[in-house]
Design a protein around this motif. Structure first.
Motif, PDB file in Angstrom:
ATOM      1  N   MET A  23       0.886  -1.166   0.000  1.00  0.00           N
ATOM      2  CA  MET A  23       0.000   0.000   0.000  1.00  0.00           C
ATOM      3  C   MET A  23       0.925   1.216   0.000  1.00  0.00           C
ATOM      4  O   MET A  23       1.580   1.497   1.008  1.00  0.00           O
ATOM      5  N   ILE A  76       3.808  -4.425   7.587  1.00  0.00           N
ATOM      6  CA  ILE A  76       2.631  -4.257   8.448  1.00  0.00           C
ATOM      7  C   ILE A  76       2.259  -5.577   9.102  1.00  0.00           C
ATOM      8  O   ILE A  76       2.163  -5.674  10.318  1.00  0.00           O
ATOM      9  N   TYR A  98       3.606  -1.076   3.927  1.00  0.00           N
ATOM     10  CA  TYR A  98       3.219   0.314   3.681  1.00  0.00           C
ATOM     11  C   TYR A  98       4.461   1.024   3.166  1.00  0.00           C
ATOM     12  O   TYR A  98       5.572   0.755   3.627  1.00  0.00           O
ATOM     13  N   HIS A 135      -6.507  -2.563   2.406  1.00  0.00           N
ATOM     14  CA  HIS A 135      -6.547  -1.098   2.519  1.00  0.00           C
ATOM     15  C   HIS A 135      -6.928  -0.708   3.953  1.00  0.00           C
ATOM     16  O   HIS A 135      -6.278   0.123   4.574  1.00  0.00           O
ATOM     17  N   THR A 138      -4.204  -1.357   6.485  1.00  0.00           N
ATOM     18  CA  THR A 138      -3.155  -0.336   6.373  1.00  0.00           C
ATOM     19  C   THR A 138      -3.573   0.941   7.081  1.00  0.00           C
ATOM     20  O   THR A 138      -2.767   1.545   7.796  1.00  0.00           O
TER      21      THR A 138
END
Length: 146
Positions: A23, A76, A98, A135, A138
């Motif tokens: 991400m 993450i 990330y 998403h 994150t």
């Protein structure tokens, strides 16, 4: 039915991590890519190559798919996707990262036909049963980090 499971880092054997998903944010916006063979958007990422660390796979995929030349990667978590639609399904694991991207080279390469910044997740996703969970995870990670 699809189910996305999240695991703490280093709780799944490294050899089981088959792919890296990143991400990535550039100038405050999320970078999504479009594969040459599809007309939908996806999070940058891909399969880990033989003898490649999962961190190296994430760096390579981010560069190959977005042209990111200057960036910082932060792991993450590990995740898996389960499906009861495929009887021969084998659980596979990936690592979610990330990244804050500071520099892009706008040349397209490899299998990407386009990459684009979005203020939020785009509607037309390649993996709509998986990507919203990545998403969201994150966003939770970034909130925890503050």
């Amino acid at each position: 039915m699809f189910k996305v499971n999240f695991y703490e880092l280093n709780t799944i054997e490294d050899s089981k991590l088959k792919f890296a998903v990143i991400m990535a944010k550039f100038n405050g916006q999320w970078l999504y890519v479009r594969h040459k063979d599809r007309n939908t958007w996806e999070i940058p990422g891909g399969h880990r190559e033989e003898n490649e660390s999962i961190n190296d796979a994430a760096s390579r995929e981010l560069y190959e798919e977005t042209g990111a030349t200057k960036f910082k990667l932060t792991p993450i978590c590990v995740y898996s996707v389960e499906s009861d639609e495929n009887i021969n399904y084998t659980k596979s694991f990936g690592q979610l990262f990330y990244s804050e991207v500071e520099g892009l080279d706008n040349e397209l390469r490899y299998e990407t036909s386009e990459f684009k910044p979005f203020s939020d997740m785009p509607d037309n996703l390649t993996y709509p049963l998986i990507q919203p969970f990545l998403h969201k995870r994150t966003l939770e990670f970034l909130k925890e980090k503050k």
